[in-house]
Design a protein around this motif. Structure first.
Motif, PDB file in Angstrom:
ATOM      1  N   PHE A 146      -6.060  21.146  68.276  1.00  0.00           N
ATOM      2  CA  PHE A 146      -4.688  20.808  68.183  1.00  0.00           C
ATOM      3  C   PHE A 146      -4.275  19.916  69.229  1.00  0.00           C
ATOM      4  O   PHE A 146      -3.688  18.805  69.195  1.00  0.00           O
ATOM      5  CB  PHE A 146      -3.699  22.012  68.237  1.00  0.00           C
ATOM      6  N   THR A 147      -4.525  20.316  70.686  1.00  0.00           N
ATOM      7  CA  THR A 147      -3.893  19.638  71.784  1.00  0.00           C
ATOM      8  C   THR A 147      -4.660  18.229  72.095  1.00  0.00           C
ATOM      9  O   THR A 147      -4.238  17.281  72.419  1.00  0.00           O
ATOM     10  CB  THR A 147      -3.799  20.363  72.996  1.00  0.00           C
ATOM     11  N   PHE A 148      -6.074  18.276  71.651  1.00  0.00           N
ATOM     12  CA  PHE A 148      -7.105  17.378  71.826  1.00  0.00           C
ATOM     13  C   PHE A 148      -6.429  16.035  71.112  1.00  0.00           C
ATOM     14  O   PHE A 148      -6.218  15.009  71.357  1.00  0.00           O
ATOM     15  CB  PHE A 148      -8.378  17.364  71.542  1.00  0.00           C
ATOM     16  N   TYR A 149      -6.161  16.569  69.816  1.00  0.00           N
ATOM     17  CA  TYR A 149      -5.587  15.626  68.602  1.00  0.00           C
ATOM     18  C   TYR A 149      -4.278  15.020  69.189  1.00  0.00           C
ATOM     19  O   TYR A 149      -4.123  13.692  68.968  1.00  0.00           O
ATOM     20  CB  TYR A 149      -5.299  16.214  67.390  1.00  0.00           C
ATOM     21  N   HIS A 150      -3.351  15.608  69.665  1.00  0.00           N
ATOM     22  CA  HIS A 150      -2.081  15.157  69.836  1.00  0.00           C
ATOM     23  C   HIS A 150      -2.275  14.252  71.204  1.00  0.00           C
ATOM     24  O   HIS A 150      -1.410  13.064  71.455  1.00  0.00           O
ATOM     25  CB  HIS A 150      -1.077  16.064  70.149  1.00  0.00           C
ATOM     26  N   LEU A 151      -2.988  14.536  72.098  1.00  0.00           N
ATOM     27  CA  LEU A 151      -2.873  13.661  73.508  1.00  0.00           C
ATOM     28  C   LEU A 151      -3.914  12.583  73.283  1.00  0.00           C
ATOM     29  O   LEU A 151      -3.517  11.553  73.931  1.00  0.00           O
ATOM     30  CB  LEU A 151      -3.513  14.564  74.784  1.00  0.00           C
ATOM     31  N   LEU A 152      -4.736  12.484  72.499  1.00  0.00           N
ATOM     32  CA  LEU A 152      -5.572  11.397  72.208  1.00  0.00           C
ATOM     33  C   LEU A 152      -5.008  10.763  71.281  1.00  0.00           C
ATOM     34  O   LEU A 152      -4.680   9.453  71.369  1.00  0.00           O
ATOM     35  CB  LEU A 152      -6.983  12.029  71.799  1.00  0.00           C
ATOM     36  N   ASN A 153      -4.657  10.727  69.873  1.00  0.00           N
ATOM     37  CA  ASN A 153      -4.008  10.188  68.929  1.00  0.00           C
ATOM     38  C   ASN A 153      -2.432   9.759  69.100  1.00  0.00           C
ATOM     39  O   ASN A 153      -2.159   8.856  68.716  1.00  0.00           O
ATOM     40  CB  ASN A 153      -4.223  10.797  67.571  1.00  0.00           C
ATOM     41  N   LYS A 154      -1.868  10.817  69.657  1.00  0.00           N
ATOM     42  CA  LYS A 154      -0.464  10.627  69.556  1.00  0.00           C
ATOM     43  C   LYS A 154       0.049   9.716  71.189  1.00  0.00           C
ATOM     44  O   LYS A 154       0.592   8.891  71.232  1.00  0.00           O
ATOM     45  CB  LYS A 154       0.434  11.696  69.515  1.00  0.00           C
ATOM     46  N   GLU A 155      -0.667  10.449  72.243  1.00  0.00           N
ATOM     47  CA  GLU A 155      -0.249   9.751  73.595  1.00  0.00           C
ATOM     48  C   GLU A 155      -1.151   8.504  73.851  1.00  0.00           C
ATOM     49  O   GLU A 155      -0.852   8.092  74.854  1.00  0.00           O
ATOM     50  CB  GLU A 155      -0.094  11.099  74.514  1.00  0.00           C
ATOM     51  N   GLN A 156      -2.413   8.603  73.379  1.00  0.00           N
ATOM     52  CA  GLN A 156      -3.253   7.723  73.440  1.00  0.00           C
ATOM     53  C   GLN A 156      -3.819   7.660  75.059  1.00  0.00           C
ATOM     54  O   GLN A 156      -3.813   6.712  75.860  1.00  0.00           O
ATOM     55  CB  GLN A 156      -2.798   6.509  73.251  1.00  0.00           C
ATOM     56  N   ARG A 157      -4.036   9.070  75.488  1.00  0.00           N
ATOM     57  CA  ARG A 157      -4.488   9.571  76.900  1.00  0.00           C
ATOM     58  C   ARG A 157      -5.913   9.926  76.700  1.00  0.00           C
ATOM     59  O   ARG A 157      -6.127  11.101  76.049  1.00  0.00           O
ATOM     60  CB  ARG A 157      -3.625  10.318  77.454  1.00  0.00           C
ATOM     61  N   ARG A 158      -6.905   9.502  77.735  1.00  0.00           N
ATOM     62  CA  ARG A 158      -7.988  10.119  77.748  1.00  0.00           C
ATOM     63  C   ARG A 158      -7.877  11.305  78.395  1.00  0.00           C
ATOM     64  O   ARG A 158      -7.202  11.525  79.145  1.00  0.00           O
ATOM     65  CB  ARG A 158      -8.882   9.192  78.294  1.00  0.00           C
ATOM     66  N   PRO A 159      -8.839  12.340  78.419  1.00  0.00           N
ATOM     67  CA  PRO A 159      -8.802  13.702  78.970  1.00  0.00           C
ATOM     68  C   PRO A 159      -8.616  13.319  80.649  1.00  0.00           C
ATOM     69  O   PRO A 159      -8.014  14.185  81.260  1.00  0.00           O
ATOM     70  CB  PRO A 159      -9.987  14.329  78.622  1.00  0.00           C
ATOM     71  N   ASN A 160      -9.392  12.451  81.082  1.00  0.00           N
ATOM     72  CA  ASN A 160      -9.374  12.314  82.571  1.00  0.00           C
ATOM     73  C   ASN A 160      -7.906  11.612  82.965  1.00  0.00           C
ATOM     74  O   ASN A 160      -7.736  11.352  84.091  1.00  0.00           O
ATOM     75  CB  ASN A 160     -10.308  11.488  83.248  1.00  0.00           C
TER      76      ASN A 160
END
Length: 535
Positions: A146-160
């Motif tokens: 869930f959170t990978f989806y939102h931070l990647l797709n919505k915020e456009q932020r890589r994990p680093n």
């Protein structure tokens, strides 16, 4: 001898919480194909579109179907379509302390996006043999998805880059230098794990919440962070509305032979769970018991509780115990309390009296409720709540003003309003309101059961307290109230006197009980400054 047995039990059953990991396949991590080493026992694919596979003899197709239903009890959205499978393995191929893993993979261009067919591994299937036992691990791993989806797709932020995300700011992670995104620090400070734990608490199923405390014992809970809930509201929309934390207070205690009996005050909208953990988060959290709906003061006696939880009440085993109330919901955020940290060596300093109204939060609103209660203007509801977010009826507003002004019905007065009858329960207060001009109504009616708008409230207050408010020397410009508005003068007067501070004013919004309490409290403060109030 009894102490020796308890210590053995404690060491045997309350080891350090096992981990559940995320594996970033895009960031050069490699996945182990554990399914190549175990025979497939059962496979199930239901309405979720997710394939469930079992490599444990304890998990047949029927139980996999139930596990799918458990997955769907965790709140979810479009990201569910990107989850391909959930696989249960009999033992712990990733290590004894790893209960599960989520395998993330995402495209980097043209835009960041989580790739489809993501998968979850659940370990220890021969040991954790029921849906209830697997629920928290499943919710945690889905929390990664869930959170990978939102931070990647919505915020456009890589994990680093997640420490620079809007989520990190809302979570106030800048306050904690131990938080990391590269796996270089402690597990409980790894940001993907904080995200997954927040998911379990805010969105997890009832089974996932029962007995669960967030792994990081030093961070505030998401229930305490309105900014974090607002972040998720902006991401998800309705029905996610930020909610204040539930009440959980230590009101009294006794101790005998280093075993404590704690009296805890709780308030919940519906039945909730009381969970607990040691103060450092070294051992697995436990479920203490259910918390009934409403206001309750319940004594939890460590000498009478079962051995799985009684150790938390023994100062010879733990010097600090953490308690939290969590309340699952079917819609919107789950609710919960702030963590109650009971340090047995300083327990006297932790005692708190029960609040006047458990559902009133915010310092000024609490002051307003207490002032109005002490002056007999409000009394609250029979269940002990004030319900500050409920909309206010015109007759209820009139009653509060009548109580403040101590007005009585003039002898022989006959009400003129066509919509109030002598048999109505509110006849007397409406007759008083009409007689003294508190309510004027229109079309020959007072509309006692209509909700009062903010514009109407402004005109009523400025009429009733005309001798309290100072007349404006300037005309305030409002975004939504032009000078030609029928209530402009009244609204301008309230703003000039600091009774309202909102611009835009929202004149057509209905007034809540909490808002009216604030407006009336600010008015009475000005009134007292001019003419000191004597009870």
């Amino acid at each position: 001898m009894r102490f020796i047995w308890l210590t053995f039990f404690f060491l045997l059953f309350f080891q350090h919480p096992a981990h559940a990991d995320v594996v970033d396949l895009t960031n050069k991590a490699k996945a182990q194909a554990y399914e190549d080493y175990y025979p497939l026992i059962a496979r199930y694919k239901g309405t979720s579109g997710v394939t469930f596979e079992s490599y444990s003899s304890y998990w047949n197709e029927t139980k996999l179907a139930k596990l799918e239903q458990e997955l769907l009890k965790n709140k979810h959205g479009a990201e569910l379509s990107l989850l391909g499978s959930v696989k249960i393995f009999p033992d712990y191929p990733a290590g004894r302390n790893v209960l599960g893993q989520y395998f993330a993979q995402y495209q980097l261009s043209p835009k960041l996006a989580l790739l489809p067919n993501r998968y979850i591994h659940l370990y220890g299937g021969n040991e954790w043999t029921t849906v209830e036992e697997m629920a928290t691990t499943l919710a945690h791993e889905y929390g990664h998805h869930f959170t990978f989806y939102h931070l990647l797709n919505k915020e456009q932020r890589r994990p680093n880059e997640w420490l620079q995300s809007q989520y990190a700011a809302a979570r106030q992670l800048f306050r904690y230098p131990s938080v990391h995104v590269d796996g270089s620090g402690e597990y409980e400070w790894y940001m993907p794990e904080i995200l997954a734990e927040d998911y379990v608490q805010l969105f997890g199923s009832p089974n996932a919440l029962k007995g669960h405390m967030q792994m990081n014992a030093y961070l505030p809970t998401p229930f305490e962070l309105q900014a974090l809930q607002t972040y998720w509201k902006n991401q998800l929309g309705a029905p996610y509305e930020p909610m204040p934390p539930l009440s959980l207070l230590l009101t009294n205690y006794t101790v005998k032979n280093n075993v404590y009996s704690l009296k805890l005050y709780t308030y919940a909208d519906t039945t909730a769970y009381l969970n607990a953990q040691d103060g450092q988060g070294r051992y697995a959290s436990v479920y203490i018991g259910s918390v009934p709906k409403g206001i309750n003061e319940t004594t939890y006696d460590g000498a009478k509780l079962n051995s799985q939880v009684s150790w938390l009440f023994r100062s010879t085993i733990v010097d600090t115990a953490l308690f939290r109330v969590v309340q699952p919901t079917t819609k919107g955020f789950n609710r919960g309390s702030a963590t109650l940290r009971v340090s047995y060596g300083a327990i006297d300093s932790l005692l708190s009296p029960p609040p006047l109204f458990p559902d009133v939060v915010g310092e000024e609103l609490q002051e307003a409720a207490r002032l109005l209660y002490e002056r007999g203007i409000i009394s609250g509801f029979p269940d002990g709540t004030y319900r500050p977010n409920e909309r206010l009826l015109r007759r209820h507003a009139a009653l509060m003003l009548i109580r403040d002004l101590k007005l009585t019905l003039p002898e022989g007065y006959v009400i003129k309003a066509q919509d109030v009858k002598p048999t109505d329960p509110w006849y007397k207060e409406m007759a008083i309101a009409e007689a003294y001009g508190l309510l004027t109504g229109y079309n020959g009616k007072l509309y006692p059961n209509d909700y009062i708008t903010r514009a109407q409230m402004a005109t009523i207050l400025t009429r009733v307290y005309a001798d309290v408010y100072e007349q404006p020397t300037t005309n305030q410009s409002f975004f939504d109230v032009p000078p030609s508005h029928w209530a402009y003068r009244a609204i301008d007067t309230l703003f000039y006197n600091g009774i309202t501070i909102n611009n835009p004013y929202r004149p057509n919004d209905v007034v809540t009980r909490g808002q009216f309490a604030l407006f009336l409290k600010r008015t009475l403060d000005k009134k007292s400054a001019k003419r000191p109030y004597f009870a």
